[in-house]
Design a protein around this motif. Sequence first.
Motif, mmCIF file in Angstrom:
data_model
loop_
_atom_site.group_PDB
_atom_site.id
_atom_site.type_symbol
_atom_site.label_atom_id
_atom_site.label_comp_id
_atom_site.label_asym_id
_atom_site.label_seq_id
_atom_site.Cartn_x
_atom_site.Cartn_y
_atom_site.Cartn_z
ATOM 1 N N VAL A 69 17.700 -25.370 6.989
ATOM 2 C CA VAL A 69 17.445 -25.487 8.426
ATOM 3 C C VAL A 69 17.577 -26.968 8.772
ATOM 4 C CG1 VAL A 69 15.751 -25.239 10.280
ATOM 5 C CG2 VAL A 69 15.853 -23.532 8.450
ATOM 6 N N VAL A 70 18.366 -27.278 9.769
ATOM 7 C CA VAL A 70 18.525 -28.667 10.202
ATOM 8 C C VAL A 70 18.116 -28.781 11.662
ATOM 9 C CG1 VAL A 70 20.159 -30.561 10.608
ATOM 10 C CG2 VAL A 70 20.361 -29.169 8.531
ATOM 11 N N CYS A 71 17.289 -29.778 11.955
ATOM 12 C CA CYS A 71 16.936 -30.080 13.346
ATOM 13 C C CYS A 71 17.725 -31.291 13.798
ATOM 14 C CB CYS A 71 15.446 -30.363 13.475
ATOM 15 S SG CYS A 71 14.993 -30.947 15.120
ATOM 16 N N ASN A 72 18.465 -31.123 14.871
ATOM 17 C CA ASN A 72 19.242 -32.218 15.451
ATOM 18 C C ASN A 72 18.349 -32.999 16.424
ATOM 19 O OD1 ASN A 72 20.993 -33.928 16.738
ATOM 20 N ND2 ASN A 72 22.511 -32.369 17.261
ATOM 21 N N ALA A 73 17.833 -34.125 15.945
ATOM 22 C CA ALA A 73 17.037 -35.009 16.804
ATOM 23 C C ALA A 73 17.774 -36.322 17.031
ATOM 24 C CB ALA A 73 15.665 -35.266 16.170
ATOM 25 N N ASP A 74 19.101 -36.271 16.925
ATOM 26 C CA ASP A 74 19.928 -37.453 17.153
ATOM 27 C C ASP A 74 20.282 -37.497 18.632
ATOM 28 O OD1 ASP A 74 21.481 -39.724 15.987
ATOM 29 O OD2 ASP A 74 23.139 -38.639 16.901
ATOM 30 N N GLU A 75 19.344 -37.964 19.417
ATOM 31 C CA GLU A 75 19.457 -37.892 20.874
ATOM 32 C C GLU A 75 20.216 -39.119 21.391
ATOM 33 O OE1 GLU A 75 16.421 -36.170 24.151
ATOM 34 O OE2 GLU A 75 15.665 -37.779 22.920
ATOM 35 N N GLY A 76 21.555 -39.032 21.361
ATOM 36 C CA GLY A 76 22.363 -40.194 21.704
ATOM 37 C C GLY A 76 22.945 -40.175 23.103
ATOM 38 N N GLU A 77 22.705 -39.108 23.862
ATOM 39 C CA GLU A 77 23.275 -38.999 25.203
ATOM 40 C C GLU A 77 22.596 -39.994 26.143
ATOM 41 O OE1 GLU A 77 26.162 -37.841 27.029
ATOM 42 O OE2 GLU A 77 25.689 -36.011 25.936
ATOM 43 N N PRO A 78 23.349 -40.892 26.784
ATOM 44 C CA PRO A 78 22.727 -41.841 27.717
ATOM 45 C C PRO A 78 21.913 -41.126 28.791
ATOM 46 C CG PRO A 78 25.000 -42.450 27.298
ATOM 47 C CD PRO A 78 24.800 -41.114 26.652
ATOM 48 N N GLY A 79 20.712 -41.626 29.021
ATOM 49 C CA GLY A 79 19.844 -41.028 30.021
ATOM 50 C C GLY A 79 18.997 -39.882 29.508
ATOM 51 N N THR A 80 19.122 -39.535 28.229
ATOM 52 C CA THR A 80 18.346 -38.423 27.669
ATOM 53 C C THR A 80 17.257 -38.951 26.749
ATOM 54 O OG1 THR A 80 20.383 -37.124 27.638
ATOM 55 C CG2 THR A 80 18.524 -36.222 26.462
ATOM 56 N N PHE A 81 16.010 -38.523 27.009
ATOM 57 C CA PHE A 81 14.918 -38.891 26.107
ATOM 58 C C PHE A 81 13.888 -37.775 26.018
ATOM 59 C CE2 PHE A 81 14.590 -40.870 30.282
ATOM 60 C CZ PHE A 81 13.352 -40.446 30.756
ATOM 61 N N LYS A 82 14.331 -36.543 26.321
ATOM 62 C CA LYS A 82 13.404 -35.409 26.300
ATOM 63 C C LYS A 82 12.906 -35.100 24.897
ATOM 64 C CE LYS A 82 16.988 -31.903 25.755
ATOM 65 N NZ LYS A 82 16.693 -31.371 24.423
ATOM 66 N N LYS A 230 13.341 -25.615 31.258
ATOM 67 C CA LYS A 230 14.224 -26.678 30.753
ATOM 68 C C LYS A 230 13.560 -28.020 31.001
ATOM 69 C CE LYS A 230 17.937 -28.416 28.967
ATOM 70 N NZ LYS A 230 17.084 -29.427 28.315
ATOM 71 N N VAL A 231 13.627 -28.864 29.996
ATOM 72 C CA VAL A 231 13.128 -30.228 30.142
ATOM 73 C C VAL A 231 14.288 -31.119 30.587
ATOM 74 C CG1 VAL A 231 11.978 -32.154 29.002
ATOM 75 C CG2 VAL A 231 11.436 -29.807 28.323
ATOM 76 N N PHE A 232 14.088 -31.825 31.700
ATOM 77 C CA PHE A 232 15.105 -32.736 32.230
ATOM 78 C C PHE A 232 14.578 -34.170 32.229
ATOM 79 C CE2 PHE A 232 16.300 -28.743 34.400
ATOM 80 C CZ PHE A 232 17.657 -28.709 34.129
ATOM 81 N N THR A 233 15.490 -35.111 32.080
ATOM 82 C CA THR A 233 15.134 -36.510 32.271
ATOM 83 C C THR A 233 15.762 -36.985 33.576
ATOM 84 O OG1 THR A 233 17.023 -37.111 30.866
ATOM 85 C CG2 THR A 233 14.858 -37.106 29.845
ATOM 86 N N LEU A 234 14.918 -37.523 34.440
ATOM 87 C CA LEU A 234 15.379 -38.031 35.733
ATOM 88 C C LEU A 234 15.531 -39.543 35.642
ATOM 89 C CD1 LEU A 234 13.182 -36.101 38.345
ATOM 90 C CD2 LEU A 234 15.556 -35.699 37.752
ATOM 91 N N CYS A 235 16.746 -40.036 35.878
ATOM 92 C CA CYS A 235 16.947 -41.482 35.842
ATOM 93 C C CYS A 235 17.970 -41.880 36.903
ATOM 94 C CB CYS A 235 17.385 -41.935 34.454
ATOM 95 S SG CYS A 235 18.832 -41.089 33.801
ATOM 96 N N GLY A 236 18.061 -43.168 37.120
ATOM 97 C CA GLY A 236 18.974 -43.667 38.149
ATOM 98 C C GLY A 236 18.246 -43.941 39.449
ATOM 99 N N ASP A 237 18.911 -43.621 40.558
ATOM 100 C CA ASP A 237 18.363 -43.936 41.890
ATOM 101 C C ASP A 237 17.452 -42.815 42.365
ATOM 102 O OD1 ASP A 237 19.883 -46.363 42.082
ATOM 103 O OD2 ASP A 237 21.646 -45.133 42.485
#
Length: 389
Positions: A69-82, A230-237
């Motif tokens: 079982v592998v968990c992908n916690a490589d959160e590299g998408e800009p603006g994502t920190f969920k 769904k967990v969203f990250t709100l960033c920007g303006d």
Amino acid sequence: CGVIDPDSIEEYIARGGYGALAKALTQMQPAEVIQTVRDANLRGRGGAGFPAGLKWQFGARAKGDVKYVVCNADEGEPGTFKDRLILEGDPHSLLEGMAICGYAIGAHHGFLYIRGEYTLSIAQLEKAMQTAREYGLLGKGILGTSFDFDVEIRVGAGAYVCGEETALFESLEGNRGEPRIKPPYPTDYGVFGKPTVINNVETLANVPPIIEHGADWFKSVGTAKTPGTKVFTLCGDIVNGGLIEVPMGTTLREIIYDIGGGIPGGRKFKLAQTGGTSGGCITEDQLDVPMDYDSLAAVGTALGSGALLIIDDSHCIVDVARSFAKFFVHESCGQCAPCREGCMRLLQIVDGFTKGTGTIEDLDTIERLARVMYMTPMCALGQTAPLPI
């Protein structure tokens, strides 16, 4: 998150933690666990939206004495920190989800691949794993049963492409992080060449409450095709930046103006990029589109990992497009020509527009190049690079 002390396994247990694992091990067969996840229609929260239960079924049917079982916690998408905040605020929910997955598919070892910048997340996970072992919730003979399962952390070096599952496997094995040709798929040939089920942090954290409360409970929230939250990250303006959890199908208008507090300084909304840099863009006339996998795909964008970049009318769209193109040039692993050459060519063309040397013909070139890039690269990095442009 925010209700319990994440350092305290006692507080997690007091709120029902590890009850789902106990239920799975003592009251359910592995096939029943998989069927419950399938009935709940839990779709992968890492971006692709693939049904988790179906993936688990493929993993359970795969031939082999050793599975992972592998968990992908490589959160590299800009603006994502969920995922970071789930790991920091509720680490045991992930460990419990991984153990349930291991029981369901017949795996006894899990890898948690996490980006090296997440120092607090790594520390919280190491502490949670240690206390779980002390309580008999990880390791040999979990909860007095014959089921063995343990997890180890592998720290990545910050390559965006290692969010792609097969590139992640290569990195986890100690190689350069480059995607593999598929098929074979991970459930047949994954990490170290063994059958592997890989899921995102948020996906696995959804598993314990599904096992505890049942598929119908999970489907009571969200949409028919994409249930749950769904967990969203709100960033920007946006006035209220940060992390939110909302039912699937909530509209972008509700998220920006009811929850996010609107655009600061009374400025006008220009566009939102959904799903991080590899996602598409939503304009004002699409603000009422439900935020779920199918609805967003129908308008040419994607839910992705849950990053929402809000952009107001003070920004030049050409500069925005250039920053996206520059990101993909930096992050391309360079293995395949369509991505390696295509990303660079996209940046050169958009750069020409910013310098006043662009032509109408360049727009046609971008369209033709985008079609080729959508069809031919080895992984989603190159395939999605032209989408925001």
